[in-house]
Design a protein around this motif. Sequence first.
Motif, PDB file in Angstrom:
ATOM      1  N   ARG A 160       4.520  -6.444  -1.811  1.00 52.53           N
ATOM      2  CA  ARG A 160       5.796  -5.852  -2.208  1.00 52.53           C
ATOM      3  C   ARG A 160       5.693  -5.217  -3.595  1.00 52.53           C
ATOM      4  N   ALA A 161       5.035  -5.902  -4.528  1.00 53.06           N
ATOM      5  CA  ALA A 161       4.873  -5.360  -5.881  1.00 53.06           C
ATOM      6  C   ALA A 161       4.008  -4.099  -5.857  1.00 53.06           C
ATOM      7  N   LEU A 162       2.950  -4.086  -5.047  1.00 51.72           N
ATOM      8  CA  LEU A 162       2.107  -2.888  -4.944  1.00 51.72           C
ATOM      9  C   LEU A 162       2.868  -1.725  -4.304  1.00 51.72           C
ATOM     10  N   ARG A 163       3.677  -2.031  -3.297  1.00 52.54           N
ATOM     11  CA  ARG A 163       4.474  -0.985  -2.653  1.00 52.54           C
ATOM     12  C   ARG A 163       5.489  -0.403  -3.644  1.00 52.54           C
ATOM     13  N   ASN A 164       6.140  -1.279  -4.417  1.00 53.21           N
ATOM     14  CA  ASN A 164       7.100  -0.803  -5.420  1.00 53.21           C
ATOM     15  C   ASN A 164       6.412   0.049  -6.488  1.00 53.21           C
ATOM     16  N   ALA A 165       5.191  -0.339  -6.858  1.00 50.04           N
ATOM     17  CA  ALA A 165       4.445   0.453  -7.842  1.00 50.04           C
ATOM     18  C   ALA A 165       4.137   1.832  -7.282  1.00 50.04           C
ATOM     19  N   ALA A 166       3.747   1.892  -6.024  1.00 50.96           N
ATOM     20  CA  ALA A 166       3.435   3.181  -5.402  1.00 50.96           C
ATOM     21  C   ALA A 166       4.691   4.047  -5.288  1.00 50.96           C
ATOM     22  N   VAL A 167       5.802   3.425  -4.917  1.00 50.89           N
ATOM     23  CA  VAL A 167       7.051   4.175  -4.794  1.00 50.89           C
ATOM     24  C   VAL A 167       7.498   4.696  -6.156  1.00 50.89           C
ATOM     25  N   SER A 168       7.293   3.903  -7.195  1.00 55.57           N
ATOM     26  CA  SER A 168       7.718   4.362  -8.531  1.00 55.57           C
ATOM     27  C   SER A 168       6.772   5.422  -9.097  1.00 55.57           C
TER      28      SER A 168
END
Length: 185
Positions: free
Chosen positions: A29-37
């Motif tokens: 989830r943290a990696l996905r949020n980083a990619a989205v940001s």
Amino acid sequence: MLTLRYVPELDDIVELMAMSSELRRQRRRALRNAAVSLVPLCGVLGVGVAERTAGALPVLLICAAISGSYLLRARALFSRRRLRRRARGVWDRSPMLRRAYEEEIAPEALTLRTDEITQTFAWSRFSGFVESDRQFVLLDRSGEPSVALPKRGLADPSLVPACRRLLTEHLTASRPPGAAALVDD
């Protein structure tokens, strides 16, 4: 039948924690949020470079900070240091972990013994196992780590392939027809 005798170590707990699906889910989830940001970050950077505007710099810095915080969180969730600190907390709160254990792998079930406690687990309770350099970890039906079998508990290191073979046989025999195996070699 195969018998393992050992006293748990802190690193055994660290490995079990690293296999937790909840921890892996938080990290993804943290990696996905980083990619989205990173998407707005790249967009602001592209607009700022194309138009050479100074107004894009604050937005660029904010997007970079958000993305960086998610990346740091993802790294921290799986850092060896954090896992060791969490495992140390479990270790310090549970004196039972410092006792000698004996585990018997038999065709009928897995039996776990310590000073005054004996537990028997039917093979049908487990969905498979994962092997690491240190241990075999039996997974429950939901795929979570359930029972650890440290390789150092075997009388001779040459028994590791025999242990692997027995686990594979017993877990395959107890699996209902059509069920998928969760065995990681």
